[in-house]
Structure formats: structure tokens, C-alpha cells
Design an enzyme around this catalytic site. Structure first.
Site, PDB file in Angstrom:
ATOM      1  N   HIS A  12       0.842  -1.192   0.000  1.00 48.12           N
ATOM      2  CA  HIS A  12       0.000   0.000   0.000  1.00 48.12           C
ATOM      3  C   HIS A  12       0.882   1.248   0.000  1.00 48.12           C
ATOM      4  O   HIS A  12       1.655   1.463   0.932  1.00 48.12           O
ATOM      5  CB  HIS A  12      -0.909   0.020   1.231  1.00 48.12           C
ATOM      6  CG  HIS A  12      -2.066  -0.923   1.127  1.00 48.12           C
ATOM      7  ND1 HIS A  12      -3.150  -0.876   1.977  1.00 48.12           N
ATOM      8  CD2 HIS A  12      -2.319  -1.942   0.254  1.00 48.12           C
ATOM      9  CE1 HIS A  12      -4.020  -1.815   1.640  1.00 48.12           C
ATOM     10  NE2 HIS A  12      -3.520  -2.481   0.600  1.00 48.12           N
TER      11      HIS A  12
ATOM     12  N   TYR B 159      -9.552   5.120   7.314  1.00 57.00           N
ATOM     13  CA  TYR B 159      -9.814   5.491   8.697  1.00 57.00           C
ATOM     14  C   TYR B 159     -10.903   6.560   8.665  1.00 57.00           C
ATOM     15  O   TYR B 159     -10.700   7.637   8.095  1.00 57.00           O
ATOM     16  CB  TYR B 159      -8.563   6.047   9.364  1.00 57.00           C
ATOM     17  CG  TYR B 159      -7.458   5.030   9.563  1.00 57.00           C
ATOM     18  CD1 TYR B 159      -7.326   4.334  10.756  1.00 57.00           C
ATOM     19  CD2 TYR B 159      -6.527   4.773   8.549  1.00 57.00           C
ATOM     20  CE1 TYR B 159      -6.309   3.407  10.949  1.00 57.00           C
ATOM     21  CE2 TYR B 159      -5.509   3.847   8.728  1.00 57.00           C
ATOM     22  CZ  TYR B 159      -5.406   3.173   9.931  1.00 57.00           C
ATOM     23  OH  TYR B 159      -4.398   2.263  10.112  1.00 57.00           O
TER      24      TYR B 159
ATOM     25  N   PRO C  73      -4.793   0.252  18.940  1.00 66.75           N
ATOM     26  CA  PRO C  73      -4.592  -0.336  17.616  1.00 66.75           C
ATOM     27  C   PRO C  73      -4.606   0.678  16.481  1.00 66.75           C
ATOM     28  O   PRO C  73      -4.231   0.332  15.358  1.00 66.75           O
ATOM     29  CB  PRO C  73      -5.765  -1.310  17.491  1.00 66.75           C
ATOM     30  CG  PRO C  73      -6.815  -0.786  18.407  1.00 66.75           C
ATOM     31  CD  PRO C  73      -6.077  -0.168  19.546  1.00 66.75           C
TER      32      PRO C  73
ATOM     33  N   LYS D 199       0.575  -0.162  15.344  1.00 68.30           N
ATOM     34  CA  LYS D 199       1.951  -0.104  15.812  1.00 68.30           C
ATOM     35  C   LYS D 199       2.378  -1.287  16.674  1.00 68.30           C
ATOM     36  O   LYS D 199       3.571  -1.492  16.891  1.00 68.30           O
ATOM     37  CB  LYS D 199       2.177   1.198  16.596  1.00 68.30           C
ATOM     38  CG  LYS D 199       2.089   2.440  15.725  1.00 68.30           C
ATOM     39  CD  LYS D 199       3.080   2.384  14.597  1.00 68.30           C
ATOM     40  CE  LYS D 199       2.892   3.498  13.592  1.00 68.30           C
ATOM     41  NZ  LYS D 199       3.659   3.270  12.361  1.00 68.30           N
TER      42      LYS D 199
ATOM     43  N   TYR E 209       3.392   6.958  10.222  1.00 67.79           N
ATOM     44  CA  TYR E 209       2.624   5.779   9.805  1.00 67.79           C
ATOM     45  C   TYR E 209       3.551   4.678   9.276  1.00 67.79           C
ATOM     46  O   TYR E 209       3.310   3.492   9.510  1.00 67.79           O
ATOM     47  CB  TYR E 209       1.615   6.176   8.731  1.00 67.79           C
ATOM     48  CG  TYR E 209       0.530   5.146   8.522  1.00 67.79           C
ATOM     49  CD1 TYR E 209      -0.575   5.086   9.375  1.00 67.79           C
ATOM     50  CD2 TYR E 209       0.596   4.237   7.471  1.00 67.79           C
ATOM     51  CE1 TYR E 209      -1.568   4.137   9.188  1.00 67.79           C
ATOM     52  CE2 TYR E 209      -0.399   3.291   7.283  1.00 67.79           C
ATOM     53  CZ  TYR E 209      -1.475   3.245   8.144  1.00 67.79           C
ATOM     54  OH  TYR E 209      -2.457   2.296   7.962  1.00 67.79           O
TER      55      TYR E 209
END
Length: 392
Positions: A75, A203, A295, A299, A387
Site C-alpha cells: 500500500h 480510517y 490499535p 503499531k 505511519y
């Protein structure tokens, strides 16, 4: 009592313990893994599946990344949705890196396959595990299996058995400090054999609460909803879950949802804790035994892998005559990364979730920050660096 000896006793056969054993083997260091559960139980655990490039590199170093590269989904970006309106953050453009979607369950299978191929010793169903003389030069571990007592002497113990395991229990009162925080919400997760509703993760922030559209493969999806921390699975029949997910993700994503029977459902509280230091005497903690993060941002597994990479190098150096400097500084180096990941996870959680008791002022601040993330390249770059695990 049956007794034996190894160089490193590893407590816990999750991904952290198995990866550590594999790296130690490649470095010429002997180890034995002790696991309380059966192998089938360990292999069936459903966990995260978004891997930072550093984690992928470590799996490559361990020689277990072949299937990951064949089946994992690369991704190059991630999407955020505000009231159903989506915008994309281009990880590749902003950082030169990307993430790989590959389930923790699959990593566990790959690590077990490597252990089988090399006859790496793993003891399953080890009950009543106790760690002894950790502050001396001759630590040892005892356990019981099928009514027979066992003992293994070692030079070091690696605690990879989570927050409720024998490793944490072996720490004397006062030698460590626990930092913790508990949220008022939880994640209700559903795993289903249906195609993902989008090519990348979404998200979603909405007045009804947070939602996440994720996946494990091109044919298996993982979806989450923010729910109250006191909710139970029976409060969320599957029809209600799919209806609420569609509302929170927005019409574009909802149009591509494929509601179906859930292979697995679970509720995970939003919480965090960090143990300082991550070592005492000859005991070294790694992964969930040392820290748990929300979550949001995926991580947990990546932090565990980072710990294991540092610990493996330090143990190999010590056992190969390279001195104790890396072991002595393990905790400080691991915690420097862990705290940055904790900060990012809680910030991202606050940005995308509706907090209990939030007033109109709080909500306006949340919207302003989301809008800044949508419009500011600088804000997106900082997000992208966190990220992909680039913690400066």
C-alpha cells in the site's frame, strides 16, 4: 525433574518470540522457546496486519519473507474519511516508503515453518512457568508439562509473553515503573471472507464514531467500529454491525461493502501501558510484555519486531564476545521508539474517534485538525513518517 541448558530462554511463542529465536539461530546463538498454549491456539490468533518497511526488512533478514512478498499487499497510501468524504495521504510520495498488508497470523505460520525446518526447540503447553535468579549470573526457568517438572539453565531470558505472562510477573516490586492509560471506547472487529471495499485502508471519523475498513488479502476483509468499552459482542448482532459500518464509512465505501458471515469477531479496548525499564538483571522484555498501544495506526506488531531486532543484535554480540554494551542500552533504545509510537497512536485515536463527553469546542478543534491534515502537505508528511515507522 528434567533439566537442560541453552543460551537464551525465550518465554512466549508469538511472533516476537519466534522471530527472536530465528534471528538468534542465524547469529549462532542457541535458544529454547516456552509457550503456555498449544501450537494450534497460537496459530489461530487473529491480530494486526499492517507492516512497516522496517518490519518487512527484519523478516527478510530472518529469511521468512518469501510468502510475504508473494502474497502481501503493498500500500503506497492510506485514506481518511470525514463524514464520508475521503482524502488520501500518499505515503510513497511523502516518505519514499510504503506499508505492506500481511496478517500477523500468516507471519506466525511462516515463523513456525522456519522453526520446523531447522528443528528449533519449542515447548508447548508449558504450565506454571517461573523465572529464577534473574539478578544473578546463572538464571534458570522452571515449568511443568503433563505433570512432569522441567528446568532449563540459561544465560539470558527474553520475555515475549505479553502483559499477563510469567516474565512480567517475575519482576520484583519497585524495579520498574508502569505508565498506563485507558480509553472510554473499544474496537469491535469483524473478519470476513469478502473483498475489501477499497484498495487501501480507510480510517473514518463521523458523528456516530470511528470506523476502519482494512483487509488481510484481496479476498479477506477486516472491519472495525468504535464501540463503548462496556459493550459486549451480543450487543452487536452482525446485521447491526454491517449497517453501522456503512453509515460511518460513507456512501462511496458503503456501495462496495459485501456483508457476509463473520469468521471471527472480537472487542479490543483502547488502552496503553509502557514498562520502564524493559530489562532487569538477565531478563529482557519485548513486545506486549513491555508495551501495549491503541490499535489505531497498527503499531503493536511493528514495535514488537523493532524490539526483537535490537534484542537479537545485543544478545548475539554478547554471546559472540562482543561485550555487553548493546544489552546494557537495550531498554533505552527500545523505549525511545516505543514512546514515539505511543504518542502517534493516541494522537491518531483522538483525531478520529468521538470521545465520551466531548463538548462542541472539542469537536470544532478536532475538525480543524482534520482539515489541516487534509490540506497541509507538511501535516501529511509528518503523519506519513509516523505511519511508516520513521520515528526520528
Amino acid at each position: 525433574m528434567h533439566s537442560d541448558r541453552t543460551q537464551v530462554a525465550i518465554i512466549g511463542a508469538g511472533p516476537a518470540g519466534l522471530l527472536l529465536q530465528q534471528l538468534l539461530r542465524l547469529g549462532g546463538v542457541e535458544s529454547v522457546v516456552l509457550e503456555r498454549q498449544t501450537r494450534a491456539h497460537v496459530e489461530a490468533r487473529i491480530r494486526a496486519g499492517v507492516l512497516e518497511p522496517g518490519t518487512v526488512a527484519l523478516l527478510e533478514k530472518a529469511g521468512v519473507a518469501g510468502r510475504l512478498h508473494r502474497e502481501g499487499l503493498v500500500h503506497e497510501g492510506v485514506e481518511l474519511a470525514v463524514d464520508g468524504r475521503r482524502f488520501r495521504i500518499d505515503l510513497r510520495e511523502l516518505t519514499g516508503d510504503c506499508v505492506t498488508v500481511y496478517g500477523q497470523t500468516e507471519i506466525t505460520h511462516d515463523l513456525f515453518a522456519a522453526a520446523d525446518a531447522h528443528l528449533s526447540p519449542i515447548v508447548y503447553e508449558a504450565e506454571h512457568v517461573l523465572l529464577h535468579d534473574l539478578d544473578g549470573e546463572r538464571p534458570y526457568v522452571t515449568w511443568e508439562k503433563h505433570g512432569v517438572d522441567h528446568r532449563i539453565d540459561c544465560d539470558h531470558v527474553a520475555g515475549c509473553d505479553g502483559q499477563h505472562g510469567a516474565s512480567r510477573a517475575a519482576l520484583p516490586t519497585g524495579v520498574t515503573h508502569l505508565f498506563e492509560r485507558h480509553g472510554s471506547a473499544a474496537w469491535l472487529g469483524v473478519l470476513a471472507d469478502v473483498p475489501p471495499c477499497a484498495p487501501e485502508l480507510i480510517y473514518a471519523e463521523s458523528p456516530r464514531g470511528f470506523a476502519l475498513a482494512s483487509m488481510r488479502s484481496s479476498t479477506r476483509s477486516r472491519y472495525y467500529l468504535q464501540v463503548d468499552a462496556h459493550d459486549a459482542l451480543e450487543d452487536w448482532p452482525e446485521a447491526r454491525f454491517w449497517e453501522e459500518l456503512a453509515r460511518r464509512l460513507g456512501p462511496d465505501a458503503a456501495a462496495h461493502l459485501t456483508p457476509d458471515y463473520a469468521l471471527e469477531r472480537s472487542i479490543v479496548p483502547l488502552r496503553s501501558h509502557v514498562i520502564e525499564p524493559m530489562q532487569w538483571g538477565r531478563l529482557f522484555l519485548a513486545g506486549d510484555a513491555a508495551h501495549v498501544v491503541p490499535p489505531t495506526g497498527a503499531k503493536g506488531l511493528n514495535l514488537a519486531a523493532a524490539d526483537v531486532g535490537l534484542l537479537a543484535d545485543a544478545l548475539i554480540a554478547w554471546h559472540k564476545g562482543g561485550g555487553a554494551s548493546l544489552l546494557a542500552t537495550y531498554s533505552g533504545r527500545a523505549l525511545a521508539r516505543a514512546w514515539k509510537a505511543v504518542r502517534f497512536s493516541w494522537w491518531f485515536t483522538g483525531l478520529t474517534h468521538r470521545a465520551a463527553g466531548a463538548d462542541p469546542f472539542d469537536l470544532q478543534l478536532q475538525r480543524a485538525e482534520l482539515d489541516q491534515l487534509r490540506t497541509s502537505r507538511a501535516a501529511q508528511t509528518l503523519f506519513a513518517e509516523n505511519y511508516v515507522g520513521r520515528f526520528a
